[in-house]
Design an enzyme around this catalytic site. Sequence first.
Site, PDB file in Angstrom:
ATOM      1  N   TYR A 130       0.847  -1.196   0.000  1.00 36.52           N
ATOM      2  CA  TYR A 130       0.000   0.000   0.000  1.00 36.52           C
ATOM      3  C   TYR A 130       0.886   1.251   0.000  1.00 36.52           C
ATOM      4  O   TYR A 130       0.657   2.183  -0.774  1.00 36.52           O
ATOM      5  CB  TYR A 130      -0.931  -0.005   1.214  1.00 36.52           C
ATOM      6  CG  TYR A 130      -1.806   1.216   1.288  1.00 36.52           C
ATOM      7  CD1 TYR A 130      -3.040   1.249   0.660  1.00 36.52           C
ATOM      8  CD2 TYR A 130      -1.392   2.352   1.977  1.00 36.52           C
ATOM      9  CE1 TYR A 130      -3.843   2.380   0.708  1.00 36.52           C
ATOM     10  CE2 TYR A 130      -2.179   3.483   2.024  1.00 36.52           C
ATOM     11  CZ  TYR A 130      -3.400   3.494   1.389  1.00 36.52           C
ATOM     12  OH  TYR A 130      -4.177   4.623   1.432  1.00 36.52           O
ATOM     13  N   HIS A 146       1.706   4.461  -3.089  1.00 34.63           N
ATOM     14  CA  HIS A 146       1.491   5.893  -2.864  1.00 34.63           C
ATOM     15  C   HIS A 146       2.778   6.708  -3.013  1.00 34.63           C
ATOM     16  O   HIS A 146       2.737   7.928  -2.889  1.00 34.63           O
ATOM     17  CB  HIS A 146       0.896   6.125  -1.471  1.00 34.63           C
ATOM     18  CG  HIS A 146      -0.559   5.856  -1.415  1.00 34.63           C
ATOM     19  ND1 HIS A 146      -1.077   4.578  -1.370  1.00 34.63           N
ATOM     20  CD2 HIS A 146      -1.623   6.691  -1.418  1.00 34.63           C
ATOM     21  CE1 HIS A 146      -2.389   4.650  -1.341  1.00 34.63           C
ATOM     22  NE2 HIS A 146      -2.748   5.920  -1.377  1.00 34.63           N
ATOM     23  N   TYR A 150      -4.187  16.722   2.186  1.00 33.76           N
ATOM     24  CA  TYR A 150      -4.553  15.300   2.236  1.00 33.76           C
ATOM     25  C   TYR A 150      -3.403  14.492   2.834  1.00 33.76           C
ATOM     26  O   TYR A 150      -2.276  14.574   2.358  1.00 33.76           O
ATOM     27  CB  TYR A 150      -4.840  14.825   0.804  1.00 33.76           C
ATOM     28  CG  TYR A 150      -5.543  13.492   0.658  1.00 33.76           C
ATOM     29  CD1 TYR A 150      -5.710  12.603   1.693  1.00 33.76           C
ATOM     30  CD2 TYR A 150      -6.033  13.117  -0.579  1.00 33.76           C
ATOM     31  CE1 TYR A 150      -6.352  11.392   1.522  1.00 33.76           C
ATOM     32  CE2 TYR A 150      -6.683  11.905  -0.770  1.00 33.76           C
ATOM     33  CZ  TYR A 150      -6.839  11.053   0.292  1.00 33.76           C
ATOM     34  OH  TYR A 150      -7.477   9.856   0.117  1.00 33.76           O
ATOM     35  N   TRP A 152      -7.769   4.114 -10.154  1.00 35.39           N
ATOM     36  CA  TRP A 152      -7.033   4.050  -8.886  1.00 35.39           C
ATOM     37  C   TRP A 152      -7.740   3.126  -7.899  1.00 35.39           C
ATOM     38  O   TRP A 152      -7.115   2.285  -7.273  1.00 35.39           O
ATOM     39  CB  TRP A 152      -6.876   5.452  -8.297  1.00 35.39           C
ATOM     40  CG  TRP A 152      -6.157   5.462  -6.980  1.00 35.39           C
ATOM     41  CD1 TRP A 152      -6.718   5.610  -5.748  1.00 35.39           C
ATOM     42  CD2 TRP A 152      -4.747   5.297  -6.767  1.00 35.39           C
ATOM     43  NE1 TRP A 152      -5.753   5.543  -4.783  1.00 35.39           N
ATOM     44  CE2 TRP A 152      -4.534   5.361  -5.373  1.00 35.39           C
ATOM     45  CE3 TRP A 152      -3.659   5.111  -7.604  1.00 35.39           C
ATOM     46  CZ2 TRP A 152      -3.275   5.245  -4.806  1.00 35.39           C
ATOM     47  CZ3 TRP A 152      -2.397   4.992  -7.048  1.00 35.39           C
ATOM     48  CH2 TRP A 152      -2.215   5.058  -5.657  1.00 35.39           C
ATOM     49  N   TRP A 153      -9.056   3.294  -7.781  1.00 39.32           N
ATOM     50  CA  TRP A 153      -9.804   2.425  -6.876  1.00 39.32           C
ATOM     51  C   TRP A 153      -9.618   0.964  -7.248  1.00 39.32           C
ATOM     52  O   TRP A 153      -9.393   0.117  -6.381  1.00 39.32           O
ATOM     53  CB  TRP A 153     -11.288   2.771  -6.897  1.00 39.32           C
ATOM     54  CG  TRP A 153     -11.659   4.033  -6.193  1.00 39.32           C
ATOM     55  CD1 TRP A 153     -10.923   4.734  -5.261  1.00 39.32           C
ATOM     56  CD2 TRP A 153     -12.872   4.761  -6.354  1.00 39.32           C
ATOM     57  NE1 TRP A 153     -11.613   5.842  -4.853  1.00 39.32           N
ATOM     58  CE2 TRP A 153     -12.808   5.889  -5.500  1.00 39.32           C
ATOM     59  CE3 TRP A 153     -13.993   4.571  -7.136  1.00 39.32           C
ATOM     60  CZ2 TRP A 153     -13.848   6.817  -5.411  1.00 39.32           C
ATOM     61  CZ3 TRP A 153     -15.029   5.492  -7.049  1.00 39.32           C
ATOM     62  CH2 TRP A 153     -14.952   6.606  -6.192  1.00 39.32           C
TER      63      TRP A 153
END
Length: 106
Positions: A18, A22, A41, A76-77
Amino acid sequence: MKRKAFLIESKPGLSEEYKKRHNPIWPELKQELKKHGVCNYSIFLHENSESLFGYFEVEDEALFEKLGESEVMQQWWGYMTEVLVCESDQSLKAKEEMLSEVFHLD
């Protein structure tokens, strides 16, 4: 500015993957987030539980709501469902629990 926060979970043993996904984030996704008024963010990982806490701010709730319709966001999802807990195997995005603000200090 509206503050928003959420919880998601990485699949067991996949929090490092994960993090890799990113760093760096897709430039086109970064651009799409900004285009839809997302700023400030951050995502934080709780190492022991592999839970993730996200915080961001939006300028316009209606504009932000349209983000999920963008092709980049949907890609992306889909990419992230490989490493995140989802409602089901057919889910188009990770299981995301929005949080309610209880306290804020400027």
